[in-house]
Design an enzyme around this catalytic site. Sequence first.
Site, PDB file in Angstrom:
ATOM      1  N   HIS A 120      65.013  23.082  63.965  1.00 35.43           N
ATOM      2  CA  HIS A 120      64.244  23.585  65.103  1.00 35.43           C
ATOM      3  C   HIS A 120      62.859  22.963  65.170  1.00 35.43           C
ATOM      4  O   HIS A 120      62.353  22.668  66.239  1.00 35.43           O
ATOM      5  CB  HIS A 120      64.130  25.107  65.039  1.00 35.43           C
ATOM      6  N   LYS A 142      71.507  36.736  63.693  1.00 37.57           N
ATOM      7  CA  LYS A 142      71.522  38.155  63.330  1.00 37.57           C
ATOM      8  C   LYS A 142      70.084  38.606  63.216  1.00 37.57           C
ATOM      9  O   LYS A 142      69.205  37.834  62.849  1.00 37.57           O
ATOM     10  CB  LYS A 142      72.274  38.365  62.013  1.00 37.57           C
TER      11      LYS A 142
HETATM   12  S1  SF4 Z   1      75.137  38.764  53.782  1.00 35.41           S
HETATM   13 FE1  SF4 Z   1      73.293  38.491  52.570  1.00 35.41          FE
HETATM   14  S2  SF4 Z   1      73.308  36.384  51.913  1.00 35.41           S
HETATM   15 FE2  SF4 Z   1      74.723  36.581  53.628  1.00 35.41          FE
HETATM   16  S3  SF4 Z   1      73.519  36.104  55.470  1.00 35.41           S
HETATM   17 FE3  SF4 Z   1      73.452  38.309  55.161  1.00 35.41          FE
HETATM   18  S4  SF4 Z   1      71.541  38.630  53.997  1.00 35.41           S
HETATM   19 FE4  SF4 Z   1      72.092  36.469  53.788  1.00 35.41          FE
END
Ligand code: SF4
Lengths: 257, 184
Positions: free
Chosen positions: B38, B103
């Site tokens: 980015h 996320k």
């Molecule tokens: S599960 Fe844990 S290691 Fe995997 S993306 Fe989410 S925060 Fe990161």
Amino acid sequence: MGNDVLESFKGAYEAEVSLTGKEILQQLVKNAEIACEEKVPMCQDTGYAVIFVELGQDVRIEGGDFYEAINEGVRKGYTEGYLRKSIVSHPLERKNTGDNTPAVIHTKIVPGDSLRIIIAPKGGGSENMSAIKMLRPADGIEGVKNFVIDTVKKAGPNPCPPIVVGVGIGGTFEKAAQLAKESLLRELGEKSKYPDIAKLEEDLFEEINKLGIGPQGLGGRTTALAVHVEIYAAHIASLPVAVNLNCHAARHKEVIF
Amino acid sequence: MTQIKLTTPLSDDVVEKLRIGQRVSISGTIYTGRDAAHKRLVELIEQGKELPFDPKGQIIYYVGPTPAKPGKVIGSAGPTTSYRMDPYAPKLYEVGLKATIGKGRRSSEVINTMKEYKGVYLTAVGGAAALIARSIKEAKVIAYPDLGPEAVHELVVEDFPVIVVNDTLGGDLYDEGIKIYAAK
Ligand code: SF4
């Protein structure tokens, strides 16, 4: 990922009231199954290699540099195991080291003649949402609770809930952080051996799951799978509290020689 | 829950109809990018130079996959936390990007930019990386191979499952979730 996490997903699924939450928990179980079947990582962030070494005081290590040997193991494991290389050599220049070294290594000397090595790969997403605060002794248990809950609230969806909350109380600045990290090594939901701290764990667990964050932060009652608290002696002037968040990808494995 | 099927590239029309909480399954070409990529993409935009791919109507997936095992298209490939891309994301929406997948929460600046430029933010299930990889049918690095897992990949996906978190009206699914499920 251990069976303890898988079991807790199933328990959480039963208890979850949000349909989206249930759907996500189901996907996480399916994901774990696929990862197991295809022998691929359940999460693409295969972490910083955090290694805990318990070295028996009667053990003598020969034939080279012990830490270099650990790093060599990390190098081989991450390369041959098709794991992601997530480490940059300089925190500001940020060039990938290409083999996930160096590891973060914590060593403890213990009585006996065995060598115990625990590897606990730590994802960045949940690590980034961790926090530490030097409370005043007068802030007491309420201050501790508020800080832990506040940290989970601020983290919201970012650390991939459902999460495991590791808390270190006492010691110095760095000791509290280390306690928090060590608490994540416990079997999920294993209680503190101190009754008052076990009660604190329970209270925190309940309060956190009332926040409504839920699986992936999309709403629900399963925000934490467990809360683990470790304590240590504190200075008369201090009440350090560290909160180390771990995602549901709560991985650790150990070998004993 | 009903699923909306979308094929890239996305038009304003299609994007404007999306609402928070909807399940969407994406097919077509999408691009990957994380922090380091980015930084470079935005530098190119600021210098008025061309990007390694045409962002118009496209989707950027915030992911750094694990290496593919022999015979596989890609390794595990779940979303990374999006707020780290917040400083860069507005510039990309401004040049025509229609969606990002990641996320975690976006900043109000990103949410406002999405409102203004008709963009959306989608989430895939964090940590469900082995499951998600199954909907990725082709993968190739098209820029910045020196960045390792952070290189820009062009992915061809089929029924890639996401949920709408922020829509063009400024809605936020994370806020709604807490409103419903927090104990009173
Ligand atoms: S599960 Fe844990 S290691 Fe995997 S993306 Fe989410 S925060 Fe990161």
